[in-house]
Design an enzyme around this catalytic site. Structure first.
Site, PDB file in Angstrom:
ATOM      1  N   HIS A 100       0.795  -1.228   0.000  1.00  0.00           N
ATOM      2  CA  HIS A 100       0.000   0.000   0.000  1.00  0.00           C
ATOM      3  C   HIS A 100       0.828   1.279   0.000  1.00  0.00           C
ATOM      4  O   HIS A 100       0.284   2.366  -0.209  1.00  0.00           O
ATOM      5  CB  HIS A 100      -1.001  -0.011   1.174  1.00  0.00           C
ATOM      6  CG  HIS A 100      -2.329   0.569   0.816  1.00  0.00           C
ATOM      7  ND1 HIS A 100      -3.475   0.329   1.547  1.00  0.00           N
ATOM      8  CD2 HIS A 100      -2.708   1.391  -0.205  1.00  0.00           C
ATOM      9  CE1 HIS A 100      -4.492   0.987   0.985  1.00  0.00           C
ATOM     10  NE2 HIS A 100      -4.055   1.636  -0.073  1.00  0.00           N
ATOM     11  N   ASP A 128      -9.974  -0.487   3.830  1.00  0.00           N
ATOM     12  CA  ASP A 128      -8.807  -1.135   4.433  1.00  0.00           C
ATOM     13  C   ASP A 128      -9.161  -1.608   5.847  1.00  0.00           C
ATOM     14  O   ASP A 128     -10.017  -1.004   6.505  1.00  0.00           O
ATOM     15  CB  ASP A 128      -7.676  -0.077   4.522  1.00  0.00           C
ATOM     16  CG  ASP A 128      -6.283  -0.669   4.592  1.00  0.00           C
ATOM     17  OD1 ASP A 128      -6.105  -1.713   5.239  1.00  0.00           O
ATOM     18  OD2 ASP A 128      -5.370  -0.048   4.015  1.00  0.00           O
ATOM     19  N   HIS A 130      -6.829  -1.342   7.911  1.00  0.00           N
ATOM     20  CA  HIS A 130      -5.880  -0.458   8.590  1.00  0.00           C
ATOM     21  C   HIS A 130      -6.046   0.982   8.111  1.00  0.00           C
ATOM     22  O   HIS A 130      -6.518   1.206   6.997  1.00  0.00           O
ATOM     23  CB  HIS A 130      -4.442  -0.903   8.286  1.00  0.00           C
ATOM     24  CG  HIS A 130      -4.199  -2.367   8.494  1.00  0.00           C
ATOM     25  ND1 HIS A 130      -4.320  -3.288   7.470  1.00  0.00           N
ATOM     26  CD2 HIS A 130      -3.883  -3.070   9.601  1.00  0.00           C
ATOM     27  CE1 HIS A 130      -4.067  -4.506   7.952  1.00  0.00           C
ATOM     28  NE2 HIS A 130      -3.804  -4.411   9.243  1.00  0.00           N
ATOM     29  N   ASP A 132      -3.395   3.133   7.868  1.00  0.00           N
ATOM     30  CA  ASP A 132      -2.173   3.495   7.143  1.00  0.00           C
ATOM     31  C   ASP A 132      -1.838   4.978   7.275  1.00  0.00           C
ATOM     32  O   ASP A 132      -1.368   5.615   6.333  1.00  0.00           O
ATOM     33  CB  ASP A 132      -2.292   3.095   5.661  1.00  0.00           C
ATOM     34  CG  ASP A 132      -2.399   1.579   5.489  1.00  0.00           C
ATOM     35  OD1 ASP A 132      -2.082   0.842   6.447  1.00  0.00           O
ATOM     36  OD2 ASP A 132      -2.810   1.131   4.399  1.00  0.00           O
ATOM     37  N   HIS A 145       4.257   0.972   4.345  1.00  0.00           N
ATOM     38  CA  HIS A 145       2.873   0.729   3.880  1.00  0.00           C
ATOM     39  C   HIS A 145       1.848   1.075   4.963  1.00  0.00           C
ATOM     40  O   HIS A 145       0.659   1.161   4.655  1.00  0.00           O
ATOM     41  CB  HIS A 145       2.675  -0.707   3.366  1.00  0.00           C
ATOM     42  CG  HIS A 145       2.517  -1.757   4.426  1.00  0.00           C
ATOM     43  ND1 HIS A 145       1.840  -2.950   4.202  1.00  0.00           N
ATOM     44  CD2 HIS A 145       2.957  -1.813   5.705  1.00  0.00           C
ATOM     45  CE1 HIS A 145       1.860  -3.682   5.310  1.00  0.00           C
ATOM     46  NE2 HIS A 145       2.532  -3.024   6.230  1.00  0.00           N
ATOM     47  N   ASP A 234      -7.445  -1.747  -0.345  1.00  0.00           N
ATOM     48  CA  ASP A 234      -6.517  -2.743   0.210  1.00  0.00           C
ATOM     49  C   ASP A 234      -7.293  -4.049   0.339  1.00  0.00           C
ATOM     50  O   ASP A 234      -8.342  -4.086   0.989  1.00  0.00           O
ATOM     51  CB  ASP A 234      -6.047  -2.242   1.584  1.00  0.00           C
ATOM     52  CG  ASP A 234      -4.975  -3.127   2.215  1.00  0.00           C
ATOM     53  OD1 ASP A 234      -4.991  -4.350   1.994  1.00  0.00           O
ATOM     54  OD2 ASP A 234      -4.147  -2.576   2.968  1.00  0.00           O
ATOM     55  N   ASP A 236      -6.900  -6.455   2.107  1.00  0.00           N
ATOM     56  CA  ASP A 236      -7.078  -6.940   3.483  1.00  0.00           C
ATOM     57  C   ASP A 236      -8.289  -6.306   4.180  1.00  0.00           C
ATOM     58  O   ASP A 236      -8.613  -6.666   5.316  1.00  0.00           O
ATOM     59  CB  ASP A 236      -5.798  -6.821   4.318  1.00  0.00           C
ATOM     60  CG  ASP A 236      -5.423  -5.404   4.724  1.00  0.00           C
ATOM     61  OD1 ASP A 236      -6.301  -4.533   4.843  1.00  0.00           O
ATOM     62  OD2 ASP A 236      -4.213  -5.173   4.948  1.00  0.00           O
ATOM     63  N   GLU A 279      -1.897  -5.013  -1.946  1.00  0.00           N
ATOM     64  CA  GLU A 279      -1.673  -5.985  -0.862  1.00  0.00           C
ATOM     65  C   GLU A 279      -2.119  -7.415  -1.178  1.00  0.00           C
ATOM     66  O   GLU A 279      -2.205  -8.242  -0.277  1.00  0.00           O
ATOM     67  CB  GLU A 279      -2.280  -5.505   0.466  1.00  0.00           C
ATOM     68  CG  GLU A 279      -1.696  -4.183   0.995  1.00  0.00           C
ATOM     69  CD  GLU A 279      -0.297  -4.295   1.606  1.00  0.00           C
ATOM     70  OE1 GLU A 279       0.220  -5.429   1.782  1.00  0.00           O
ATOM     71  OE2 GLU A 279       0.296  -3.225   1.886  1.00  0.00           O
TER      72      GLU A 279
END
Ligand code: ARG
Ligand code: MN
Ligand code: MN
Ligand code: MN
Length: 309
Positions: A100, A128, A130, A132, A145, A234, A236, A279
């Site tokens: 990312h 995401d 996360h 980030d 990332h 992302d 994830d 990712e």
């Protein structure tokens, strides 16, 4: 419609190898053919997966706790120029990562081109697990990332041209035009940053509470109709059940259908100017790799206008 595609085989924003193989895997799964044949895009793609080895320094010691800072800075700078080329010609830009950290380059390029072309600031929808948004100082891992949003919003400052100082104001985004969906693993320093800057974020708890339809409406409502949108997706964000092959999986995520729904809704606005898919790491959880790649293809197709009926 014109689509510019940039494939970035880059993994140095984190420490697991394999994420650099994602663009090839996505393309071999037929993604670009589908965009051409089924969605009628005029695709401009140079046929290469870029690793930008020519700009990567021989030595790259840690700096301010960042791992590989000169490498990530140089690669994202190059990428920003390539993405800018496409966007300034009015193409929608699809960037296939890579980890990312590459969003530093793609968003910087699109932000600048959109300002020049139509005098508008872009909004960013960051889907995401996360946020980030660590600064080098708040990050535990030092993995870049986990930091792209901090550099893009100016919350983290670059040191010099070699270390993200190349990111100028016209390549940055505003914290008020940023919105998150899918969050569920946020570091303590990130929570503070989100709170102190009043950043709009819809966590998985909001998805549980309101459902994906309402959350997506609220997210799009926040940025307003008629605002150019960069979707940074992302993989994830999806639950590991649908996307197991990724470097930092977190349970309790979106279903594939919910991810597709977000992407479809962004497409429906007609305001998508660029998207990243990042990712996907086909070398992790080998038995789930093809499923993860297929999930990625599905998200991209939906964002670019594929519909169920
Ligand atoms: N917050 C953690 C970190 O900063 C994880 C970041 C994960 N980022 C990602 N793009 N998968 O290291
Ligand atoms: Mn993530
Ligand atoms: Mn964490
Ligand atoms: Mn991410």
């Amino acid at each position: 419609d014109d689509l510019g595609v940039v494939a970035v085989g880059f993994s140095n924003g984190q420490r697991k190898s394999g994420v650099d193989a994602a663009p090839m895997a996505l393309i071999e799964a037929g993604l670009l053919d589908q965009l051409r044949d089924e969605l009628d895009f005029k695709v401009t793609y140079d046929g290469q997966v870029h690793s930008y080895t020519d700009v990567i320094p021989k030595e790259d010691p840690d700096h301010r706790n960042m791992k590989m800072p000169r490498t990530v800075s140089a690669v994202t700078r190059k990428l920003s120029e390539q993405v800018y080329e496409h966007a300034s010609k009015g193409r929608c830009v699809l960037t296939l990562g890579g980890d990312h950290s590459i969003a530093i380059g793609s968003i910087a390029g699109v932000a600048k081109a959109t300002r020049e072309r139509i005098g508008r600031e872009i909004a960013v929808i960051w889907v995401d697990a996360h946020a980030d948004i660590n600064t080098p100082e708040t990050s535990d891992s030092g993995n870049i990332h986990g930091m792209p949003v901090a550099f893009l919003t100016g919350l983290a400052k670059g040191d010099n041209e070699e270390m993200f100082g190349w990111i100028k104001d016209d390549q940055k985004i505003s914290v008020t035009k940023l919105v998150y969906i899918g969050l569920r693993d946020i570091d303590i320093g990130e929570k503070k940053i989100l709170r102190e800057n009043g950043i709009k974020a819809f966590s998985m708890r909001d998805v549980d509470k309101y459902g994906i339809g309402k959350v997506t409406d609220m997210a799009l409502g926040w940025i307003g109709s008629d605002t150019p949108i960069h979707l940074s997706f992302d993989i994830d964000s999806l639950d590991p059940q649908w996307a197991p092959s990724t470097g930092t999986p977190v349970r309790g995520g979106l279903t594939l259908r919910e991810g597709d729904y977000i992407a479809e809704s962004v497409a429906e606005t007609g305001n998508l100017v660029a998207m990243d898919l990042v990712e996907v790491n086909p070398s992790l959880e080998a038995h789930g790799a093809s499923e993860t790649v297929r999930a990625g293809c599905s998200i991209v197709r939906c964002a670019l206008g594929d519909t169920l009926l």
